[in-house]
Structures are given as C-alpha cells and as structure tokens.
Design a protein around this motif. Structure first.
Motif, PDB file in Angstrom:
ATOM      1  N   VAL A   1       4.121  -4.592  -3.288  1.00 52.83           N
ATOM      2  CA  VAL A   1       3.595  -3.273  -3.634  1.00 52.83           C
ATOM      3  C   VAL A   1       3.418  -3.287  -5.143  1.00 52.83           C
ATOM      4  O   VAL A   1       4.404  -3.242  -5.893  1.00 52.83           O
ATOM      5  CB  VAL A   1       4.561  -2.145  -3.213  1.00 52.83           C
ATOM      6  CG1 VAL A   1       3.981  -0.786  -3.602  1.00 52.83           C
ATOM      7  CG2 VAL A   1       4.832  -2.195  -1.718  1.00 52.83           C
TER       8      VAL A   1
ATOM      9  N   GLU B   1       0.985   1.143  -0.936  1.00 54.14           N
ATOM     10  CA  GLU B   1       0.109   0.167  -0.295  1.00 54.14           C
ATOM     11  C   GLU B   1       0.500  -1.228  -0.749  1.00 54.14           C
ATOM     12  O   GLU B   1       0.592  -1.501  -1.949  1.00 54.14           O
ATOM     13  CB  GLU B   1      -1.346   0.455  -0.638  1.00 54.14           C
ATOM     14  CG  GLU B   1      -2.324  -0.451   0.097  1.00 54.14           C
ATOM     15  CD  GLU B   1      -3.765  -0.083  -0.147  1.00 54.14           C
ATOM     16  OE1 GLU B   1      -4.292   0.793   0.566  1.00 54.14           O
ATOM     17  OE2 GLU B   1      -4.361  -0.665  -1.077  1.00 54.14           O
TER      18      GLU B   1
ATOM     19  N   SER C   1       0.211  -5.593  -0.380  1.00 58.29           N
ATOM     20  CA  SER C   1      -0.562  -6.747   0.055  1.00 58.29           C
ATOM     21  C   SER C   1       0.372  -7.660   0.845  1.00 58.29           C
ATOM     22  O   SER C   1       1.516  -7.889   0.451  1.00 58.29           O
ATOM     23  CB  SER C   1      -1.156  -7.490  -1.143  1.00 58.29           C
ATOM     24  OG  SER C   1      -0.129  -8.016  -1.964  1.00 58.29           O
TER      25      SER C   1
ATOM     26  N   THR D   1      -3.915  -6.041   3.754  1.00 57.02           N
ATOM     27  CA  THR D   1      -3.419  -4.737   3.306  1.00 57.02           C
ATOM     28  C   THR D   1      -2.439  -4.149   4.312  1.00 57.02           C
ATOM     29  O   THR D   1      -2.672  -4.181   5.519  1.00 57.02           O
ATOM     30  CB  THR D   1      -4.577  -3.751   3.099  1.00 57.02           C
ATOM     31  OG1 THR D   1      -5.505  -4.319   2.168  1.00 57.02           O
ATOM     32  CG2 THR D   1      -4.071  -2.430   2.552  1.00 57.02           C
TER      33      THR D   1
ATOM     34  N   ASP E   1       1.014  -0.956   4.585  1.00 58.49           N
ATOM     35  CA  ASP E   1       1.797   0.121   3.973  1.00 58.49           C
ATOM     36  C   ASP E   1       3.274  -0.192   4.146  1.00 58.49           C
ATOM     37  O   ASP E   1       3.701  -0.641   5.219  1.00 58.49           O
ATOM     38  CB  ASP E   1       1.478   1.465   4.623  1.00 58.49           C
ATOM     39  CG  ASP E   1       0.063   1.931   4.317  1.00 58.49           C
ATOM     40  OD1 ASP E   1      -0.421   1.625   3.211  1.00 58.49           O
ATOM     41  OD2 ASP E   1      -0.550   2.582   5.181  1.00 58.49           O
TER      42      ASP E   1
ATOM     43  N   GLN F   1      -2.588  -2.911   8.047  1.00 57.94           N
ATOM     44  CA  GLN F   1      -3.791  -2.091   8.202  1.00 57.94           C
ATOM     45  C   GLN F   1      -4.940  -2.980   8.690  1.00 57.94           C
ATOM     46  O   GLN F   1      -5.591  -3.671   7.899  1.00 57.94           O
ATOM     47  CB  GLN F   1      -4.135  -1.419   6.877  1.00 57.94           C
ATOM     48  CG  GLN F   1      -3.047  -0.515   6.339  1.00 57.94           C
ATOM     49  CD  GLN F   1      -2.713   0.614   7.299  1.00 57.94           C
ATOM     50  OE1 GLN F   1      -3.598   1.371   7.713  1.00 57.94           O
ATOM     51  NE2 GLN F   1      -1.443   0.736   7.653  1.00 57.94           N
TER      52      GLN F   1
END
Length: 461
Positions: A203, A237, A239, A260, A262, A305
């Motif tokens: 993050v 968010e 990676s 991506t 969360d 995501q």
C-alpha cells in the motif's frame, strides 16, 4: 506497538498519564498540553527486538531454527506547544509508534541435503526454503506516523481538558511466500517448495482520521488523568505482485491479468488512566492502566480487484479474497513509576510495566512476535539552562530499559496458510486443518531492549 512511545514513558513504565505537561501529551493525554506553555520537544526511542523461532511442521517434526533482529531504527517524535491567552494552549506534533520491523531469511541450510538439485526454485544447492517463508519474508519499508493538532483548556488551577485531531498516514509493505498447493489436485502439502509463489503486497500510502480526548485533575499533591484514543483503519489500495512457481507445468505460461487489491486491518481504541501522588517536593509516584482494543483486528484482508490467473493448462480463474487470520485479543497494561528531583538540575526516574499480549498463543506468528511482557526502565532529565539566546531552559532526557518477554511453545495453532492462488478442492469448504498447512506451531523465544534520548526546550511561560 511494541512498547509505550517516548523517552519519558520508557523511563517510568508509561506511568505519566496524570502528570505529563509537555507537548508529547498529545500522544499520551491531551489534557497535559494545558500545562505545557511555549515548548518544543523532540525525542528518539530505539527498541531492538530479537526473535528465535523453531517451527514444527504438519508432521510434528521440528525445522531448523531461524532468527531475526529488528532494524535498529530511532523512532522519532516532534511536538510544539504555545499559549492562547491565559487558559488555552495549542499544539502540533508528529509521532511515530514504536514498531519492530523484521526481515527473515528466504532460504536456510538443508541438513538433509544430498547434493542433488531437485529442480528449479529460489534456493541454491544445499539449501531449502526457510520455515518462516509462508508467514513473512520482510515487512521492512512499512511505517506510519501520526500528524496531530491539539487544543487544551485549563479553566481553573485543578482541572485540564484537551482534544487532539490526528491524521494517520503511512505505507504498508509485506513480502511473503504463498503456496499454490490446493490440498490435493496440484500437490498435497503447502510445504512443497516447488509450488511456492513469492508475493509482494504494497500500500504505497494511506491517510486515515483518528483523535484523542483527555482530562487531568491536580489537587495539591494528588493527580489523576484519563485519556481516550479513537480507533482507525489501516486501509488502502494495494498492489499485489505474484511470481508464479517457475518450472511447474501447471503454471507454464500463466499470467496475472491485474495487480490491484484493497487491504484492510483495524487498529484499536485505547483508554489510559493514571493516578499520582507527591510524597514530598522531591519524590513522586504514579501508576497507570492502559486498555487497547486489539480484538478489532481479527484478520488482515486483501481483496483482489478483478485479478485473474490465465493459464494454458489450468484455464482462467479469478483470485478470491486473501484473509490473514490474526485472532487478536484486547491487551491490558499496568505500570508504576517513581520520579526523584535529586538536584535543581537533575531528575531521576524509574519504572516498570506489565502488559498482557494482544496475541493468544494459538495465534502467535513471527508476523507480530509479541507475548506477555515485563518492561523495566530508568532514565534521567538534566537541565542545561538557557541556550543559544533562544530558550529559557533546555532539558535533556535519557532512558534505557529491557522488555522481558515470555517464551511461547505453540502446538495447536489456529493459523494456516492463506488461500492458495488456485482454489481448494470441492471437499474443502474452508482452509483449515486437513486442507491447508499449519503455520504457527513451534517454539518462540523473544526479548527486546531500548535506549532513547530527547530534549525539551522552553521558550517562555
């Protein structure tokens, strides 16, 4: 939160909730800001924690012991306060909590190696994957800071009230190995190294609101203090980068369609209370109680995501949520501290604190190597007098201490490898015993020491 933040707290077992009267009160008890005046404070506390871990694998065998010593990073705090009229004081501060950031080896010497290279993998000949790799490789690069602004009101000589608004900002970085074993289709054991997939979760930044309220009462030698710190969410968010196992036919030519995700994890509400008494003009005693609501962090969750794995062999399937069980419980701490004004310039301090760990034994891992602890510390403050034509008085604060932490043996862990990249077989309704490899069993030996130095500079009344 390995230990209380700040040089003064480290000297007195965190027992300064009722008496604190400098700008660092914005962390401990905002009401103390009311008696701070025009003052600049800075301190650096450096905790160093060592951990030895001997893992017990799914078969009940012990693997080689691995060790880590946290990075010796001075944890800073900077704060300033000034008056607004006769009964109001404002302040601004930057605080960093006392964390222990560990990095663990990727590979260890294989005592059973026969010199045969068994195929592609990250470890060189004669070594094997470290027993800690599925829990943590490194958390280095993670950190967060509290940017605070506060206001305190002292309507009379015995009562002080304070409030702080805080923005918690930082970044979160974790390197870990995920197993692509699915409990039977690809392979049966998550300890099978050929199916290791190295993951990097980051993050890059997050900002979340928090704050605190405080009260102090001072009745000619008797003091009381109470503070409430609001909870916050570490969320943002992230990676998610995954290096799929090399040389494994099932993943030959496989690719991730996105990176991506969360990330979410809760941080606690905190209540601090303290009582103090002056035996004389020179000698004071204070006690404290702290409750931290760590039960809010039952898990750390990563929600991909629209991340899918496209494989010529396995086809395409979407990655589901990754849930890292934490199972944390509320922690409680009790501390007592003594202060003695030896001379006009020298104040001596000492204290101790006992804290029940926020981690039950069955949820212990090297990700948060925390156990019940007894902190013993001492320190002093020395007045240097006016300096540089700027400060009416400068005090230098010094502390040192040790955290005696309980060694733990875990045989019935509740922690298993997070869900593999490939979903488990249909007969496994969830990742639990029989469908995944246990992570937390083994023997943990932990301890920590700390040193700190700071300065308080008085610019006026």
């Amino acid at each position: 939160y390995l230990m209380p933040r700040g040089v003064l707290a480290g000297s007195v077992g965190a027992a300064n909730v009722a008496s604190i009267s400098d700008p660092t009160a914005m962390w401990t008890n905002p009401a103390g800001l009311a008696r701070s005046g025009q003052q600049l404070s800075m301190d650096f506390l450096m905790p160093v924690q060592s951990v030895d871990y001997t893992r017990m694998d799914a078969a009940g065998d012990f693997e080689p012991t691995v060790s880590s010593t946290s990075a010796p990073l001075p944890v800073p705090g900077f704060a300033y306060s000034d008056t607004l009229g006769s009964d109001l004081t404002w302040g601004a501060a930057l605080f960093v909590p006392t964390a222990s950031l560990h990095s663990w080896p990727r590979c260890v010497v294989d005592p059973e190696s026969d010199g045969v290279n068994r195929g592609p993998g990250p470890c060189p000949l004669g070594q094997r994957g470290a027993p800690t790799r599925h829990t943590l490789l490194s958390i280095a690069g993670s950190g967060f800071a509290f940017f605070s602004g506060g206001l305190a009101w002292r309507p009379n000589h015995w009562l002080s009230l304070g409030a702080v608004a805080t923005a918690v900002a930082g970044r979160f970085v974790v390197d870990v190995v995920m197993s692509t074993c699915d409990g039977g289709v690809l392979c049966a054991s998550g300890d099978y190294e050929r199916y290791d997939a190295e993951a990097h979760i980051e993050v890059p930044y997050f900002i979340r609101p928090s704050g605190a309220l405080g009260m102090q009462i001072d009745l000619e030698g008797f003091r009381a203090g109470l503070a409430l710190v609001a909870p916050f969410q570490l969320a943002g968010e992230a990676s998610l980068e995954v290096q799929l196992p090399p040389g494994v036919g099932a993943f030959e030519g496989a690719e991730l369609t996105n990176t991506t995700a969360d990330l979410e994890a809760g941080f606690p509400m905190i209540i601090r209370a303290g009582l103090g008494y002056d035996f004389s003009d020179r000698l004071s005693l204070e006690t404290q109680f702290t409750w931290e609501q760590w039960s809010v962090q039952d898990a750390m969750r990563v929600y991909p995501q629209d991340i899918s794995i496209e494989s010529p062999v396995l086809g395409e399937y979407e990655m589901g949520p990754i849930e890292m069980e934490r199972g944390m419980q509320d922690s409680f701490a009790y501390g007592v501290g003594l202060s003695y004004q030896a001379t006009a310039a020298l104040q001596l301090r000492g204290g101790t604190m006992y804290e029940r760990s926020a981690l039950p034994d069955e949820y212990m891992t090297i990700l948060t190597p925390d156990s019940d602890k007894l902190m013993v510390g001492a320190g002093f403050s020395y007045g240097l007098g006016p300096m540089l034509g700027m400060f009416d008085e400068v005090l230098v604060d010094v502390t040192a201490g040790h955290l005696f932490m309980r060694n733990i043996s875990v045989r019935d862990t509740e922690l298993y490898q997070p869900a593999a990249l490939r979903p488990p077989p249909p007969e496994c309704d969830e990742w639990q015993s029989g469908c995944a490899t246990p992570l937390g069993n083994g023997d943990y030996k932990v301890e920590a020491s700390y040193v700190g130095v700071g300065a308080r500079m008085f610019l006026g009344e």
